[in-house]
Write a protein that holds these residues in place. Structure first.
Motif, PDB file in Angstrom:
ATOM      1  N   SER A 127       3.125   0.643   2.204  1.00  0.00           N
ATOM      2  CA  SER A 127       4.321   0.842   2.113  1.00  0.00           C
ATOM      3  C   SER A 127       5.383  -0.075   2.631  1.00  0.00           C
ATOM      4  O   SER A 127       6.414  -0.433   1.909  1.00  0.00           O
ATOM      5  CB  SER A 127       4.419   2.078   3.035  1.00  0.00           C
ATOM      6  N   PRO A 136       7.642   6.525  -8.915  1.00  0.00           N
ATOM      7  CA  PRO A 136       6.717   6.937  -9.689  1.00  0.00           C
ATOM      8  C   PRO A 136       6.290   7.999  -9.492  1.00  0.00           C
ATOM      9  O   PRO A 136       6.345   8.929  -8.912  1.00  0.00           O
ATOM     10  CB  PRO A 136       5.496   5.921  -9.056  1.00  0.00           C
ATOM     11  N   ASP A 148       9.612   3.902   3.446  1.00  0.00           N
ATOM     12  CA  ASP A 148      10.344   4.603   2.318  1.00  0.00           C
ATOM     13  C   ASP A 148      11.368   5.265   2.569  1.00  0.00           C
ATOM     14  O   ASP A 148      12.591   5.043   1.556  1.00  0.00           O
ATOM     15  CB  ASP A 148       9.233   6.047   2.057  1.00  0.00           C
ATOM     16  N   LYS A 154       4.096   0.007  -4.397  1.00  0.00           N
ATOM     17  CA  LYS A 154       3.580   0.539  -3.518  1.00  0.00           C
ATOM     18  C   LYS A 154       1.957   0.956  -4.014  1.00  0.00           C
ATOM     19  O   LYS A 154       0.976   0.768  -3.657  1.00  0.00           O
ATOM     20  CB  LYS A 154       4.171   1.452  -2.808  1.00  0.00           C
ATOM     21  N   VAL A 155       2.479   1.836  -5.051  1.00  0.00           N
ATOM     22  CA  VAL A 155       1.544   2.725  -5.667  1.00  0.00           C
ATOM     23  C   VAL A 155       0.329   1.686  -6.685  1.00  0.00           C
ATOM     24  O   VAL A 155      -0.718   1.824  -6.602  1.00  0.00           O
ATOM     25  CB  VAL A 155       1.853   3.747  -6.862  1.00  0.00           C
ATOM     26  N   PHE A 191       8.459   1.516  -4.793  1.00  0.00           N
ATOM     27  CA  PHE A 191       7.661   2.702  -4.716  1.00  0.00           C
ATOM     28  C   PHE A 191       6.562   2.380  -6.057  1.00  0.00           C
ATOM     29  O   PHE A 191       5.244   2.655  -5.557  1.00  0.00           O
ATOM     30  CB  PHE A 191       8.405   3.902  -4.774  1.00  0.00           C
ATOM     31  N   THR A 192       6.694   1.823  -7.062  1.00  0.00           N
ATOM     32  CA  THR A 192       6.086   1.629  -8.004  1.00  0.00           C
ATOM     33  C   THR A 192       4.893   0.497  -7.665  1.00  0.00           C
ATOM     34  O   THR A 192       3.628   0.373  -7.652  1.00  0.00           O
ATOM     35  CB  THR A 192       6.677   1.075  -9.399  1.00  0.00           C
ATOM     36  N   ASN A 214       3.605  13.382  -8.182  1.00  0.00           N
ATOM     37  CA  ASN A 214       4.551  12.515  -7.960  1.00  0.00           C
ATOM     38  C   ASN A 214       4.997  12.352  -6.726  1.00  0.00           C
ATOM     39  O   ASN A 214       4.722  13.141  -5.728  1.00  0.00           O
ATOM     40  CB  ASN A 214       6.047  13.243  -8.700  1.00  0.00           C
ATOM     41  N   ASP A 215       5.606  11.506  -6.346  1.00  0.00           N
ATOM     42  CA  ASP A 215       5.885  10.655  -4.739  1.00  0.00           C
ATOM     43  C   ASP A 215       4.762   9.862  -4.453  1.00  0.00           C
ATOM     44  O   ASP A 215       3.711  10.311  -4.531  1.00  0.00           O
ATOM     45  CB  ASP A 215       6.121  11.907  -3.910  1.00  0.00           C
ATOM     46  N   SER A 216       5.288   8.471  -4.082  1.00  0.00           N
ATOM     47  CA  SER A 216       4.098   7.815  -3.817  1.00  0.00           C
ATOM     48  C   SER A 216       3.346   8.285  -2.688  1.00  0.00           C
ATOM     49  O   SER A 216       2.155   7.671  -2.678  1.00  0.00           O
ATOM     50  CB  SER A 216       4.772   6.316  -3.486  1.00  0.00           C
ATOM     51  N   THR A 217       3.860   8.857  -1.660  1.00  0.00           N
ATOM     52  CA  THR A 217       3.003   9.227  -0.421  1.00  0.00           C
ATOM     53  C   THR A 217       2.107  10.178  -1.228  1.00  0.00           C
ATOM     54  O   THR A 217       0.788  10.072  -0.885  1.00  0.00           O
ATOM     55  CB  THR A 217       3.982  10.073   0.557  1.00  0.00           C
ATOM     56  N   GLN A 266       6.301   4.839 -14.475  1.00  0.00           N
ATOM     57  CA  GLN A 266       7.076   3.873 -13.467  1.00  0.00           C
ATOM     58  C   GLN A 266       8.496   3.389 -13.826  1.00  0.00           C
ATOM     59  O   GLN A 266       8.682   3.474 -15.149  1.00  0.00           O
ATOM     60  CB  GLN A 266       6.162   2.765 -13.303  1.00  0.00           C
TER      61      GLN A 266
END
Ligand SMILES: N[C@@H](CCC(=O)N[C@@H](CS)C(=O)NCC(=O)O)C(=O)O
Length: 233
Positions: free
Chosen positions: A193, A52, A99, A15-16, A12-13, A62-65, A6
């Motif tokens: 998100s 993240p 996002d 969110k995860v 985005f961090t 990789n990628d929060s989605t 992170q």
């Protein structure tokens, strides 16, 4: 075992992390060093060099989605991706709005607008190279300005950005009319998100009254924070 790579200050961090906390999953954190990331130190977990990213039992995502989709697959209790196709589609579109649109407002208003940067500087500074603060602020400003100018938002006059932002907050408020959650009747990736970007955006002084004057947003923030907090409890 889950490892979260992170930048601690990234929305985005946040969110995860909220997804991990909601699901009650243990994880360890590896704070990414920006200079080493640029030299490929973390390419095994994030070839895009964006964070993240996570490593779950040796597999990198990789990628929060994609991370939240993967978390739902591996840990299906307390799902965040709606099961019905119609709700899943709406959740995805709201996630993408947060996002790929709200993110640029927070970059511009919170970070690039000089009168707002101090409000969250303490969060940003530890993720940046160790340089004197005035130099760092100049570098951050230059870097972010380049991104927002390329995306387009950074080229708009300030009043137009504020009017755009007001429309976004009004739209969020409108989506919450008569509802506890953005999609369906339980918390989902859409809520995580949006709150992740909104909480950063709220460091911009122009945004605070918009939220305070909304009908439903503050109560929704409280609900999401209770179920899926930013920090582990
Ligand atoms: N779509 C990605 C966006 C991640 C992202 O843009 N992360 C930023 C930090 S907020 C980053 O890694 N920036 C480093 C770079 O662009 O090189 C996600 O959802 O995870």
């Amino acid at each position: 075992m889950i490892t979260l790579y992170q930048f601690s200050s990234s929305p985005f961090t946040d969110k995860v992390k909220r997804a991990l906390h909601y699901k009650g999953l243990d994880y360890t954190i590896e704070e990414v060093n920006r200079l080493k990331a640029g030299r490929g130190r973390y390419d095994h977990v994030s070839p895009t060099r964006k964070f993240p990213a996570v490593e779950i039992a040796g597999d990198a995502v990789n990628d929060s989605t994609d991370i939240i989709i993967e978390l739902d697959k591996r840990y299906p209790d307390k799902p965040l991706i709606p099961t019905s196709a119609a709700e899943r589609s709406i959740a995805h579109v709201i996630e993408d709005w947060a996002d790929e649109s709200l993110y640029f407002y927070e970059m511009l208003m919170r970070v690039e607008w000089k009168h707002n940067i101090d409000a969250s500087w303490d969060q940003m500074a530890p993720t940046l190279p160790k340089l004197p603060t005035p130099i760092l602020k100049r570098l951050v400003h230059k870097g972010v300005s380049k991104v927002t100018a390329t995306q387009g938002l950074g080229r708009k006059p300030r009043e137009q950005v504020i009017a755009d932002a007001q429309r976004h907050i009004d739209s969020l408020d409108g989506m919450l009319e008569g509802k506890e959650w953005l999609v369906g009747d339980s918390i989902s990736v859409a809520d995580l998100s949006v709150i992740a970007q909104l909480k950063k955006l709220m460091y911009a002084q122009e945004i605070q009254p918009m939220v305070a004057n909304s009908k439903h947003v503050e109560a929704w923030i409280k609900r999401v924070d209770e179920l899926a907090p930013s920090a582990a409890v």
